[in-house]
Write a protein that holds these residues in place. Structure first.
Motif, PDB file in Angstrom:
ATOM      1  N   ARG A   8      45.168  39.748  13.235  1.00 38.70           N
ATOM      2  CA  ARG A   8      45.772  38.497  13.717  1.00 38.70           C
ATOM      3  C   ARG A   8      44.742  37.632  14.432  1.00 38.70           C
ATOM      4  O   ARG A   8      44.688  36.413  14.239  1.00 38.70           O
ATOM      5  CB  ARG A   8      46.945  38.786  14.656  1.00 38.70           C
ATOM      6  N   CYS A  11      42.299  36.211  11.829  1.00 38.92           N
ATOM      7  CA  CYS A  11      42.958  35.156  11.045  1.00 38.92           C
ATOM      8  C   CYS A  11      43.153  33.891  11.876  1.00 38.92           C
ATOM      9  O   CYS A  11      42.986  32.773  11.372  1.00 38.92           O
ATOM     10  CB  CYS A  11      44.292  35.641  10.499  1.00 38.92           C
ATOM     11  N   ASN A  15      41.606  30.358  10.775  1.00 38.25           N
ATOM     12  CA  ASN A  15      42.539  29.260  10.526  1.00 38.25           C
ATOM     13  C   ASN A  15      42.261  28.040  11.401  1.00 38.25           C
ATOM     14  O   ASN A  15      42.504  26.912  10.969  1.00 38.25           O
ATOM     15  CB  ASN A  15      43.975  29.739  10.735  1.00 38.25           C
ATOM     16  N   LYS A  41      46.150  33.073   4.633  1.00 35.96           N
ATOM     17  CA  LYS A  41      46.155  34.320   5.404  1.00 35.96           C
ATOM     18  C   LYS A  41      46.726  35.492   4.624  1.00 35.96           C
ATOM     19  O   LYS A  41      46.157  36.584   4.639  1.00 35.96           O
ATOM     20  CB  LYS A  41      46.946  34.113   6.696  1.00 35.96           C
ATOM     21  N   MET A  44      44.160  36.706   2.371  1.00 37.88           N
ATOM     22  CA  MET A  44      42.809  36.779   2.950  1.00 37.88           C
ATOM     23  C   MET A  44      41.812  36.073   2.025  1.00 37.88           C
ATOM     24  O   MET A  44      40.769  36.615   1.648  1.00 37.88           O
ATOM     25  CB  MET A  44      42.382  38.221   3.225  1.00 37.88           C
TER      26      MET A  44
END
Length: 152
Positions: A8, A11, A15, A41, A44
């Motif tokens: 998380r 990501c 992002n 996400k 990936m």
């Protein structure tokens, strides 16, 4: 090490940024490029736009395993954050290209005027390095399953 909390955080960082460096090597030639990207996400994967005739694109067609970085715009060496990655890159075609192009346009609507190729960069390994107040922290993610890779 793959754990949900680390993933998380990785990501979230990917992002929030917009620009990556991309390095490729083929037939004794090494080259790098800087590209805007859109992050997906759940796969990936990163999508980028590049001229198929550019030096890095021609090299990627010959050797699709690439590496690169994504770095935050930190103003001090005491507080840096960035990603190193290894990935497989593929130029998209047909319906995959149209879907990816529309996804890319969501973030970069001005790119609609460009006729460049859309590429899918499938992440294989990611290392997030963060330095706060001189203390270094690293998070790792590696692809543990076979993800779908679109081809021409």
């Amino acid at each position: 090490m793959n754990n949900e909390k680390q993933l998380r955080e990785i990501c979230h960082f990917i992002n929030q940024e917009r620009v990556l460096t991309l390095s490729v090597a083929a037939e004794g030639v090494v080259w790098s490029a800087t590209c805007f990207y859109q992050f997906q996400k759940d796969q990936m994967a990163l999508y980028l736009m590049s001229d198929i005739n550019s030096r890095h694109s021609q090299l990627m067609l010959k050797a699709p395993m690439v590496s690169g970085t994504i770095i935050s715009s930190a103003s001090s060496m005491m507080s840096m954050k960035g990603v190193q990655y290894q990935a497989h890159i593929t130029p998209l075609s047909d319906e995959h290209e149209e879907q990816a192009r529309n996804f890319y346009y969501e973030r970069y609507p001005i790119s609609r005027v460009m006729a460049f190729k859309i590429w899918r960069l499938q992440l294989r390994e990611v290392k997030l390095t963060q330095r706060r107040m001189g203390v270094k922290r690293c998070l790792h993610w590696m692809c543990t399953q076979r993800l779908e890779v679109f081809s021409q």
